[in-house]
Design an enzyme around this catalytic site. Structure first.
Site, PDB file in Angstrom:
ATOM      1  N   PHE A   1       0.820  -1.245   0.065  1.00  0.00           N
ATOM      2  CA  PHE A   1      -0.019  -0.151  -0.010  1.00  0.00           C
ATOM      3  C   PHE A   1       0.799   1.159   0.058  1.00  0.00           C
ATOM      4  O   PHE A   1       0.323   2.302  -0.300  1.00  0.00           O
ATOM      5  CB  PHE A   1      -0.818   0.080   1.496  1.00  0.00           C
ATOM      6  CG  PHE A   1      -1.921  -0.974   1.458  1.00  0.00           C
ATOM      7  CD1 PHE A   1      -3.067  -0.807   0.401  1.00  0.00           C
ATOM      8  CD2 PHE A   1      -1.776  -1.959   2.251  1.00  0.00           C
ATOM      9  CE1 PHE A   1      -3.996  -2.045   0.778  1.00  0.00           C
ATOM     10  CE2 PHE A   1      -2.988  -2.895   2.280  1.00  0.00           C
ATOM     11  CZ  PHE A   1      -4.008  -3.014   1.735  1.00  0.00           C
TER      12      PHE A   1
ATOM     13  N   SER B   1      -5.262   1.846  -9.131  1.00  0.00           N
ATOM     14  CA  SER B   1      -6.354   2.650  -9.174  1.00  0.00           C
ATOM     15  C   SER B   1      -7.063   2.922 -10.392  1.00  0.00           C
ATOM     16  O   SER B   1      -6.618   2.666 -11.444  1.00  0.00           O
ATOM     17  CB  SER B   1      -5.658   4.072  -8.751  1.00  0.00           C
ATOM     18  OG  SER B   1      -6.725   5.135  -8.821  1.00  0.00           O
TER      19      SER B   1
ATOM     20  N   TYR C   1       1.053  11.452 -10.243  1.00  0.00           N
ATOM     21  CA  TYR C   1       0.394  10.255  -9.128  1.00  0.00           C
ATOM     22  C   TYR C   1       0.031   9.049 -10.057  1.00  0.00           C
ATOM     23  O   TYR C   1       0.341   7.984 -10.018  1.00  0.00           O
ATOM     24  CB  TYR C   1      -0.451  10.811  -8.255  1.00  0.00           C
ATOM     25  CG  TYR C   1      -1.177   9.782  -7.420  1.00  0.00           C
ATOM     26  CD1 TYR C   1      -0.548   8.929  -6.581  1.00  0.00           C
ATOM     27  CD2 TYR C   1      -2.554   9.512  -7.803  1.00  0.00           C
ATOM     28  CE1 TYR C   1      -1.395   7.772  -6.129  1.00  0.00           C
ATOM     29  CE2 TYR C   1      -3.213   8.132  -7.409  1.00  0.00           C
ATOM     30  CZ  TYR C   1      -2.536   7.273  -6.493  1.00  0.00           C
ATOM     31  OH  TYR C   1      -3.138   6.520  -5.943  1.00  0.00           O
TER      32      TYR C   1
ATOM     33  N   LYS D   1       0.981   4.829 -11.137  1.00  0.00           N
ATOM     34  CA  LYS D   1       0.335   3.524 -10.788  1.00  0.00           C
ATOM     35  C   LYS D   1       0.480   2.840 -12.207  1.00  0.00           C
ATOM     36  O   LYS D   1       0.681   1.710 -12.211  1.00  0.00           O
ATOM     37  CB  LYS D   1      -0.915   3.677 -10.757  1.00  0.00           C
ATOM     38  CG  LYS D   1      -1.418   4.366  -8.983  1.00  0.00           C
ATOM     39  CD  LYS D   1      -0.928   3.666  -7.952  1.00  0.00           C
ATOM     40  CE  LYS D   1      -1.002   4.015  -6.834  1.00  0.00           C
ATOM     41  NZ  LYS D   1      -0.573   3.070  -5.631  1.00  0.00           N
TER      42      LYS D   1
ATOM     43  N   VAL E   1     -18.625  22.203  -4.361  1.00  0.00           N
ATOM     44  CA  VAL E   1     -18.971  21.171  -5.170  1.00  0.00           C
ATOM     45  C   VAL E   1     -18.537  21.764  -6.700  1.00  0.00           C
ATOM     46  O   VAL E   1     -18.684  22.666  -7.255  1.00  0.00           O
ATOM     47  CB  VAL E   1     -20.302  20.931  -5.198  1.00  0.00           C
ATOM     48  CG1 VAL E   1     -20.849  19.948  -6.628  1.00  0.00           C
ATOM     49  CG2 VAL E   1     -20.884  20.267  -3.780  1.00  0.00           C
TER      50      VAL E   1
HETATM   51  P1  NAD Z   1      -2.498   6.288   3.228  1.00  0.00           P
HETATM   52  O1  NAD Z   1      -1.510   7.613   2.843  1.00  0.00           O
HETATM   53  O2  NAD Z   1      -3.404   6.628   4.162  1.00  0.00           O
HETATM   54  O3  NAD Z   1      -1.485   5.124   3.473  1.00  0.00           O
HETATM   55  C1  NAD Z   1      -0.155   4.871   2.684  1.00  0.00           C
HETATM   56  C2  NAD Z   1       0.771   4.831   3.813  1.00  0.00           C
HETATM   57  O4  NAD Z   1       2.030   4.524   3.429  1.00  0.00           O
HETATM   58  C3  NAD Z   1       0.961   5.873   4.750  1.00  0.00           C
HETATM   59  O5  NAD Z   1       0.905   5.515   6.096  1.00  0.00           O
HETATM   60  C4  NAD Z   1       2.373   6.382   4.758  1.00  0.00           C
HETATM   61  O6  NAD Z   1       2.903   6.886   5.773  1.00  0.00           O
HETATM   62  C5  NAD Z   1       3.171   5.026   3.868  1.00  0.00           C
HETATM   63  N1  NAD Z   1       3.996   5.466   2.980  1.00  0.00           N
HETATM   64  C6  NAD Z   1       4.248   5.957   1.885  1.00  0.00           C
HETATM   65  N2  NAD Z   1       5.432   6.022   1.615  1.00  0.00           N
HETATM   66  C7  NAD Z   1       6.200   5.203   2.068  1.00  0.00           C
HETATM   67  C8  NAD Z   1       7.554   4.854   2.281  1.00  0.00           C
HETATM   68  N3  NAD Z   1       8.551   5.126   1.160  1.00  0.00           N
HETATM   69  N4  NAD Z   1       7.942   3.798   3.062  1.00  0.00           N
HETATM   70  C9  NAD Z   1       7.241   3.505   4.135  1.00  0.00           C
HETATM   71  N5  NAD Z   1       5.882   3.697   4.294  1.00  0.00           N
HETATM   72  C10 NAD Z   1       5.388   4.707   3.363  1.00  0.00           C
HETATM   73  O7  NAD Z   1      -2.995   5.929   1.648  1.00  0.00           O
HETATM   74  P2  NAD Z   1      -4.232   5.036   1.522  1.00  0.00           P
HETATM   75  O8  NAD Z   1      -5.467   5.899   1.035  1.00  0.00           O
HETATM   76  O9  NAD Z   1      -4.573   3.848   2.571  1.00  0.00           O
HETATM   77  O10 NAD Z   1      -3.702   4.403   0.059  1.00  0.00           O
HETATM   78  C11 NAD Z   1      -3.101   3.118   0.071  1.00  0.00           C
HETATM   79  C12 NAD Z   1      -2.808   2.928  -1.284  1.00  0.00           C
HETATM   80  O11 NAD Z   1      -3.857   2.789  -2.012  1.00  0.00           O
HETATM   81  C13 NAD Z   1      -1.597   3.897  -1.927  1.00  0.00           C
HETATM   82  O12 NAD Z   1      -0.898   2.925  -2.686  1.00  0.00           O
HETATM   83  C14 NAD Z   1      -2.599   4.551  -2.998  1.00  0.00           C
HETATM   84  O13 NAD Z   1      -2.073   5.050  -3.953  1.00  0.00           O
HETATM   85  C15 NAD Z   1      -3.836   3.588  -3.210  1.00  0.00           C
HETATM   86  N6  NAD Z   1      -4.886   4.066  -3.501  1.00  0.00           N
HETATM   87  C16 NAD Z   1      -5.678   4.955  -2.736  1.00  0.00           C
HETATM   88  C17 NAD Z   1      -6.910   5.300  -3.000  1.00  0.00           C
HETATM   89  C18 NAD Z   1      -7.902   6.015  -2.307  1.00  0.00           C
HETATM   90  O14 NAD Z   1      -8.769   6.806  -2.813  1.00  0.00           O
HETATM   91  N7  NAD Z   1      -7.614   6.337  -0.921  1.00  0.00           N
HETATM   92  C19 NAD Z   1      -7.502   5.023  -4.463  1.00  0.00           C
HETATM   93  C20 NAD Z   1      -6.798   4.256  -5.295  1.00  0.00           C
HETATM   94  C21 NAD Z   1      -5.561   3.816  -4.918  1.00  0.00           C
HETATM   95  C1  WQD Z   2     -14.877  12.705  -6.023  1.00  0.00           C
HETATM   96  C2  WQD Z   2     -15.823  13.749  -6.694  1.00  0.00           C
HETATM   97  C3  WQD Z   2     -14.932  15.716  -7.216  1.00  0.00           C
HETATM   98  C4  WQD Z   2     -13.764  17.101  -3.390  1.00  0.00           C
HETATM   99  C5  WQD Z   2      -9.209  10.846  -6.427  1.00  0.00           C
HETATM  100  C6  WQD Z   2      -7.818  10.594  -7.277  1.00  0.00           C
HETATM  101  C7  WQD Z   2      -7.822   9.103  -7.740  1.00  0.00           C
HETATM  102  C8  WQD Z   2      -8.313   8.152  -6.530  1.00  0.00           C
HETATM  103  C9  WQD Z   2      -9.447   8.696  -5.434  1.00  0.00           C
HETATM  104  C10 WQD Z   2      -6.094   7.239  -6.057  1.00  0.00           C
HETATM  105  C11 WQD Z   2     -15.310  14.312  -8.002  1.00  0.00           C
HETATM  106  C12 WQD Z   2     -15.816  16.046  -6.320  1.00  0.00           C
HETATM  107  C13 WQD Z   2     -14.381  16.501  -4.407  1.00  0.00           C
HETATM  108  C14 WQD Z   2     -14.510  18.523  -3.023  1.00  0.00           C
HETATM  109  C15 WQD Z   2     -15.990  18.040  -4.954  1.00  0.00           C
HETATM  110  N1  WQD Z   2      -7.038   8.067  -5.626  1.00  0.00           N
HETATM  111  N2  WQD Z   2     -15.327  16.907  -5.062  1.00  0.00           N
HETATM  112  N3  WQD Z   2     -15.445  18.789  -3.612  1.00  0.00           N
HETATM  113  O1  WQD Z   2     -11.226  12.821  -7.964  1.00  0.00           O
HETATM  114  O2  WQD Z   2     -12.801  10.670  -8.038  1.00  0.00           O
HETATM  115  O3  WQD Z   2     -10.261  10.464  -7.329  1.00  0.00           O
HETATM  116  O4  WQD Z   2      -9.197   9.882  -5.354  1.00  0.00           O
HETATM  117  O5  WQD Z   2      -5.848   6.369  -6.595  1.00  0.00           O
HETATM  118  O6  WQD Z   2      -6.803   9.019  -8.335  1.00  0.00           O
HETATM  119  O7  WQD Z   2      -7.927  11.380  -8.456  1.00  0.00           O
HETATM  120  O8  WQD Z   2     -12.213  11.475  -5.789  1.00  0.00           O
HETATM  121  O9  WQD Z   2     -12.713  12.371  -3.613  1.00  0.00           O
HETATM  122  O10 WQD Z   2     -11.440  13.997  -4.840  1.00  0.00           O
HETATM  123  O11 WQD Z   2     -13.702  13.459  -5.892  1.00  0.00           O
HETATM  124  O12 WQD Z   2     -16.901  18.311  -5.511  1.00  0.00           O
HETATM  125  O13 WQD Z   2     -14.179  19.184  -2.137  1.00  0.00           O
HETATM  126  O14 WQD Z   2     -16.095  14.946  -5.534  1.00  0.00           O
HETATM  127  O15 WQD Z   2     -14.884  16.941  -8.143  1.00  0.00           O
HETATM  128  O16 WQD Z   2     -16.368  14.613  -8.720  1.00  0.00           O
HETATM  129  P1  WQD Z   2     -11.282  11.560  -7.496  1.00  0.00           P
HETATM  130  P2  WQD Z   2     -12.516  12.896  -4.999  1.00  0.00           P
END
Ligand code: NAD
Ligand code: WQD
Length: 339
Positions: free
Chosen positions: A81, A125, A150, A154, A217
């Site tokens: 993660f 993602s 970012y 991925k 929004v």
């Molecule tokens: P998060 O930031 O809560 O967790 C990521 C953790 O990784 C953090 O605790 C951070 O301290 C740790 N970290 C980062 N770089 C590091 C390194 N070099 N060494 C050790 N630890 C490190 O994020 P999350 O929302 O839990 O996301 C987890 C994974 O899922 C990420 O790879 C993120 O890109 C991916 N992802 C998240 C979302 C989302 O919307 N949250 C969506 C799609 C993909």
């Molecule tokens: C959702 C919707 C905004 C905030 C992002 C990353 C994506 C993935 C998930 C990791 C959109 C709207 C949001 C606000 C708003 N992460 N919005 N006001 O953009 O779908 O995805 O997080 O991989 O890579 O791009 O998620 O939660 O930011 O937005 O109106 O203050 O809410 O425009 O339509 P998004 P989000």
């Protein structure tokens, strides 16, 4: 069976550690605590009754990563993660994102090969699809040019994994998450954004709590029924359970090819206004919001076709939008009350 969970004190990682422990896996967490807190380990222990092993270091550090694998030769797999994830920050600081997200992955893969750790689950993602031409999006949809550094990390990471799997005994599963929201029902773990949240749900809960004055929004002139963008929001506990299913598939030798990719979504799309309404209904609170212009880089609409993951992983997202927003609010209140 022992699993290394990198980023295991983070949002999705912590929920996955809970599910792994509850399914009988032993867990060792590595996290540099860049975006999470050490207390998360204690809160996981409060939920499961077991404290996961924890080491704090940066996975881009080659020597420390090698030393870790040297000391943990009993791992059956890794769930990776750890990454930086803020889209806007990545536009401002691309090298920080490429270095952190890709060096950490390459260090892991290198050591997994050296020490014979056979399986990796990677956090990918739905951002790799961009604005897909066909909805719902299945895993075979084309990858679009990334909107941000970012997102590009991925895409490149998936390529690095594919190339590595091609020439090593390693098996890999990339899970493409749609929009994870919500929190564990205990209220003990949840999403903890650094500073002003970029994502919708934490912005809503912080506005409702009074930390933010007003939610913006971003646009109501999209080609959707109410004009606001549509996403496939998925409960983080459902998402966490899919990781356990992926690990079981790997250790049970059920993979059909050495690198598999799965969508993790519900298959349902909700607009921004629908999410706000669901939050208001679940909590009885009003969200102060106003419609402003579009946010750069936002896509109009996307939701998953989860058929392949449902059938192959034997997993299905079961928690609905009401449960997602209610649990996010429960967590926000619980967390703020402990400060
Ligand atoms: P998060 O930031 O809560 O967790 C990521 C953790 O990784 C953090 O605790 C951070 O301290 C740790 N970290 C980062 N770089 C590091 C390194 N070099 N060494 C050790 N630890 C490190 O994020 P999350 O929302 O839990 O996301 C987890 C994974 O899922 C990420 O790879 C993120 O890109 C991916 N992802 C998240 C979302 C989302 O919307 N949250 C969506 C799609 C993909
Ligand atoms: C959702 C919707 C905004 C905030 C992002 C990353 C994506 C993935 C998930 C990791 C959109 C709207 C949001 C606000 C708003 N992460 N919005 N006001 O953009 O779908 O995805 O997080 O991989 O890579 O791009 O998620 O939660 O930011 O937005 O109106 O203050 O809410 O425009 O339509 P998004 P989000």
């Amino acid at each position: 069976m022992k699993i290394l969970v990198t980023g295991g004190t983070g949002y999705i990682g912590s929920h996955t550690v809970v599910e792994l422990q509850q399914e009988g896996f032993e867990v060792v967490v590595v996290d540099a605590l860049f975006n999470s807190r050490r207390e998360v380990i204690d809160n996981i222990a409060k939920i499961t009754g077991q404290k996961p092993e924890f080491e704090q270091f940066d996975l881009t550090d080659q020597a420390k990563t090698a030393d870790f694998f040297q000391r943990h030769q009993d791992l059956v797999g890794v769930i990776h993660f750890a990454a930086h994830k803020a889209v806007n920050d990545s536009v401002q600081h691309p090298i920080k994102y490429y270095r952190n997200n890709l060096d950490s992955l390459m260090n892991l893969l290198d050591n997994m090969e050296t020490f014979g750790v056979p399986n990796i689950v990677f956090s990918s993602s739905c951002t790799v699809y961009g604005q897909a031409d066909q909805l719902p999006v299945s895993e075979s949809a084309p990858i679009k040019k990334a909107e941000s550094p970012y997102g590009n990390t991925k895409q490149i990471a998936e390529e690095i994994i594919a190339d590595t799997v091609h020439v090593t005994p390693l098996h890999a599963i990339a899970l493409r998450y749609f929009n994870p929201i919500g929190a564990h029902e205990s209220g003990l773990i949840g999403e903890l954004p650094n500073g002003v949240p970029d994502n919708l749900l934490p912005y809503i809960t912080q506005t409702a709590y009074g930390i933010r004055e007003q939610l913006k929004v971003f646009g109501n002139d999209y080609n959707t029924p109410d004009g606001t963008p549509i996403r496939d929001y998925i409960h983080v506990v459902d998402l966490a359970k899919a990781h356990v299913a992926a690990v079981k598939r790997m250790v049970g030798n059920q993979m059909k090819k050495p690198f598999e990719v799965f969508n993790l979504g519900t298959g349902n799309g909700y607009s921004v206004l629908e999410v706000i309404k669901a939050f208001e209904k679940a909590t009885g609170l009003k969200v102060n919001y106003k419609i402003v212009g579009r946010r750069e880089g936002d896509i109009e609409q996307i939701w998953a076709d989860p058929t392949f993951s449902n059938e192959e992983l034997g997993w299905k997202a079961v928690r609905n939008l009401d449960e997602m927003v209610a649990s996010a609010w429960h967590w926000e209140q619980h967390y703020r009350n402990t400060l």
